[in-house]
Design an enzyme around this catalytic site. Sequence first.
Site, mmCIF file in Angstrom:
data_model
loop_
_atom_site.group_PDB
_atom_site.id
_atom_site.type_symbol
_atom_site.label_atom_id
_atom_site.label_comp_id
_atom_site.label_asym_id
_atom_site.label_seq_id
_atom_site.Cartn_x
_atom_site.Cartn_y
_atom_site.Cartn_z
ATOM 1 N N HIS A 158 0.881 -1.363 -0.069
ATOM 2 C CA HIS A 158 -0.103 0.018 -0.001
ATOM 3 C C HIS A 158 0.913 1.298 0.035
ATOM 4 O O HIS A 158 1.926 1.396 0.536
ATOM 5 C CB HIS A 158 -0.771 -0.041 1.155
ATOM 6 C CG HIS A 158 -0.283 -0.047 2.409
ATOM 7 N ND1 HIS A 158 0.113 -1.178 2.856
ATOM 8 C CD2 HIS A 158 0.126 0.821 3.547
ATOM 9 C CE1 HIS A 158 0.671 -0.912 4.369
ATOM 10 N NE2 HIS A 158 0.418 0.434 4.456
ATOM 11 N N HIS B 144 0.788 5.231 1.118
ATOM 12 C CA HIS B 144 0.067 6.353 2.167
ATOM 13 C C HIS B 144 0.333 7.716 1.232
ATOM 14 O O HIS B 144 1.339 7.985 0.686
ATOM 15 C CB HIS B 144 0.798 6.468 3.381
ATOM 16 C CG HIS B 144 0.871 5.310 4.104
ATOM 17 N ND1 HIS B 144 0.270 5.379 5.335
ATOM 18 C CD2 HIS B 144 1.721 4.236 4.207
ATOM 19 C CE1 HIS B 144 0.177 4.154 5.920
ATOM 20 N NE2 HIS B 144 1.261 3.392 5.421
#
Length: 144
Positions: free
Chosen positions: A102, A104
């Site tokens: 992922h 941010h």
Amino acid sequence: MAYDPQNVFAKIIRGELPCFKLYEDESTLSFMDIMPQADGHALVIPKEQAETLFDLSESGAEACIRTVRKVAKAVQKAMGSEGVLVMQVNGAAAGQTVPHFHFHIIPSSIKALMRPHASQLEDSEKLQEFVRRIVAALEDERVS
């Protein structure tokens, strides 16, 4: 290490857990971080099973970058931020807290990293207001 299909992001992708969704396409999903380091902190994840960058396919990486660019631009506009920190870490030793690849997106500066990550659950009404603002900015970009 083998990918854990029971991690929280995998459950969000399958619809087993809720999220404050910002954007979704066939390959990626973006949603608010519920324990943000700054107001407007968003996440972008691939829908494929990949724990780190090294596990992610090239097409998955390309899809993530396209979504990161789109969402980061909307986050910056919606939050009125002069800068946006885009961060991605690989492995627990580097600070990865969810074993699913992922990014941010933090509308702030590197100083946002001074605030501990995943330390305080954000108010859901506040998150919903950020969703409204960021989704509106995403829609503005589609029109222009």
